[in-house]
Design an enzyme around this catalytic site. Structure first.
Site, PDB file in Angstrom:
ATOM      1  N   GLU A   1       0.852  -1.141   0.066  1.00 38.83           N
ATOM      2  CA  GLU A   1       0.021   0.019  -0.024  1.00 38.83           C
ATOM      3  C   GLU A   1       0.977   1.097  -0.026  1.00 38.83           C
ATOM      4  OE1 GLU A   1      -3.485   2.100   2.716  1.00 38.83           O
ATOM      5  OE2 GLU A   1      -2.585   0.290   3.366  1.00 38.83           O
TER       6      GLU A   1
ATOM      7  N   ASP B   1      -5.068   9.456   9.250  1.00 46.54           N
ATOM      8  CA  ASP B   1      -3.984   8.777   9.816  1.00 46.54           C
ATOM      9  C   ASP B   1      -3.329   9.347  10.997  1.00 46.54           C
ATOM     10  OD1 ASP B   1      -3.019   7.212   7.355  1.00 46.54           O
ATOM     11  OD2 ASP B   1      -2.625   9.328   6.246  1.00 46.54           O
TER      12      ASP B   1
ATOM     13  N   TYR C   1     -10.969  -3.662   2.656  1.00 45.92           N
ATOM     14  CA  TYR C   1     -10.076  -2.959   3.820  1.00 45.92           C
ATOM     15  C   TYR C   1     -11.035  -2.956   5.226  1.00 45.92           C
ATOM     16  CZ  TYR C   1      -6.123  -0.147   5.878  1.00 45.92           C
ATOM     17  OH  TYR C   1      -5.345   0.204   6.891  1.00 45.92           O
TER      18      TYR C   1
END
Length: 254
Positions: free
Chosen positions: A46, A57, A169
């Site tokens: 990734e 993040d 995911y």
């Protein structure tokens, strides 16, 4: 190799997918880190395209993206990294919606495909608004990989699973990326819900940092995604450190 082949032929209990920030610490060093990861047992990569406001993040990846931007990394430059790494393993680009929408869904899909990418992950693109990009990706042979959160409703999980490309995911926890001391409770139930909704592989990311945690996730899912631990290694010790961490994780999945 395709995403499906990478999962099917990993030779491990679950495929290993390290995350690297493109352009961190530099473009060349991010290429070296990706190649080291492939040598050490990564089945897919990734690859993050740095963005100024990375909502998903945590501090390690956020800081790496900030440093990459400060060093001059651009989407075009990271696509060049993708091109070099995709010769070894399937590369899935992690890109925020703003970057895609700036050039347009079709144009971005075309550029990503030309760089050898196998798919895209767009964490801040809602499922209900992903149709145009999914069609653009389909036209270029790219998988638009969806994300499912522990808070996703059963109806939403069913919708996402039915339209998933590449893999689903599965976000292990509520919150941002980052290393955690333990896997969240309820992860097995989350993975089971996702698995029941889809025919593509199910990979788990967010909060996985140790070989022990990776091994535990491999009992539940088809793929294990490790980000912050890998990015930290890239910053602390470059490609050799990335290779060492990926090697430990790969061994735990065999």
């Amino acid at each position: 190799m395709s995403i499906a082949s990478a999962f099917a032929e990993s030779g491990k209990r679950a495929a290993l997918m390290p995350y690297l920030m493109g352009g961190f610490p530099s473009i060349e060093e991010s290429v070296a880190a990706g190649l080291a990861a492939a040598d050490a047992g990564a089945d897919l990569l990734e690859l993050g395209i740095p963005f100024s406001d990375p909502l998903a993040d945590g501090p390690v990846i956020h800081a790496a993206g900030t440093d990459a931007l400060a060093a001059g990394a651009t989407p075009h430059g990271v696509l060049g990294v993708c091109e070099r790494l995709a010769a070894r393993v399937p590369v899935v680009l992690m890109v925020y919606a703003n970057i895609v929408l700036t050039v347009g869904a079709s144009a971005f899909a075309l550029r990503a495909a030309a760089a050898g990418a196998s798919g895209l992950i767009v964490p801040d693109l809602p499922h209900d608004e992903a149709g145009e990009l999914r069609e653009a990706c389909d036209a270029e042979g790219l998988a638009l990989v969806p994300l499912v959160a522990p808070t996703s409703t059963p109806e939403r999980v069913a919708e996402i699973g039915a339209s998933a490309r590449g893999f689903v995911y599965t976000v292990s926890l509520t919150g941002t990326t980052g290393e955690r001391a333990a896997l969240p409770p309820g992860l097995s139930e989350t993975v089971a819900r996702v698995r029941a909704s889809t025919e593509v592989p199910v990979a788990v990311g967010f909060g996985i940092s140790t070989a022990e945690q990776a091994g535990a996730v491999a009992e539940l899912a088809d793929g294990v995604i490790v980000g912050s631990r890998i990015v930290r290694a890239a910053g602390e010790g470059g490609a050799s450190a990335v290779g060492a961490v990926v090697g430990e994780l790969a061994a735990a999945l065999r």
